[in-house]
Design a protein around this motif. Sequence first.
Motif, PDB file in Angstrom:
ATOM      1  N   SER A 131      19.911  -6.163 -25.456  1.00 27.73           N
ATOM      2  CA  SER A 131      20.871  -6.179 -26.563  1.00 27.73           C
ATOM      3  C   SER A 131      21.448  -4.801 -26.845  1.00 27.73           C
ATOM      4  O   SER A 131      20.722  -3.803 -26.874  1.00 27.73           O
ATOM      5  N   ASP A 170      15.686  -2.578 -34.735  1.00 25.68           N
ATOM      6  CA  ASP A 170      14.656  -3.366 -34.068  1.00 25.68           C
ATOM      7  C   ASP A 170      14.772  -4.844 -34.435  1.00 25.68           C
ATOM      8  O   ASP A 170      14.476  -5.234 -35.574  1.00 25.68           O
ATOM      9  N   LEU A 204      16.420  -2.680 -25.816  1.00 27.86           N
ATOM     10  CA  LEU A 204      17.405  -2.483 -26.871  1.00 27.86           C
ATOM     11  C   LEU A 204      18.127  -1.157 -26.654  1.00 27.86           C
ATOM     12  O   LEU A 204      17.494  -0.118 -26.444  1.00 27.86           O
TER      13      LEU A 204
END
Length: 229
Positions: A131, A136, A155
């Motif tokens: 992503s 978070d 991430l």
Amino acid sequence: MFDFSGTLFRIESAREWLAAVLAQAGIDAGQDEITRYAGELERVGAQPGGTQPREADLPGHLVAAWEQRDLTAAHHRAAYTALSRLAGLPWDVHDALYARHMTPEAWRPYPDTAEVLAKLGTLGVPVAVVSNIGWDLRPIFRAHGVADHIAEFVLSYEHEVQKPDPRIFRLALDALGTAPEDTLMVGDNAGADGGAAALGCPVLLVDPLPAAERPGALLPVLDTVGGAV
């Protein structure tokens, strides 16, 4: 590999977003007023996970911030709170809006998300979430009961690299221990998620509709995996 926003989960509507923040702040606003300013927030692309601003419409001083928004947590917050200030809200709720979008209550899993992730687990297929994001998202998955189906979270803000840069997909592949040609990337953005194709990954794109309007777009993933096992 799955994208997060618009693929596995969908953010609440801009109207729900603004209404929730105003209610929490004890601000009494009329329904027409909420609708009007929610429309302005949507127009300027101020809601993370919502409608993106057209780059041609971005003020010059925000172009760089927008392009780099997913590289660090600070960049992400700065970009989106700056966009919300463009909406002309009569309330100083920009930080509260940003905080709201990071809560589990602001996100809806697509109707087939849990089913598909659980089935992949049954088949022994490891899953990574890849992503572009500035915070978070693991608590979102835990709150909605699907975190146990995810082997790895890759991430952008944790690695300071964002899609479509092939490096972020390579990080996920290395974490999963799978070859590109054997690893499907599922996302909603051809430009960002399609970057996995540079490494040789097949790519499946879905439409980032509101959750209630997209009941089964992820199910073809099971057909793809089922044909390979």
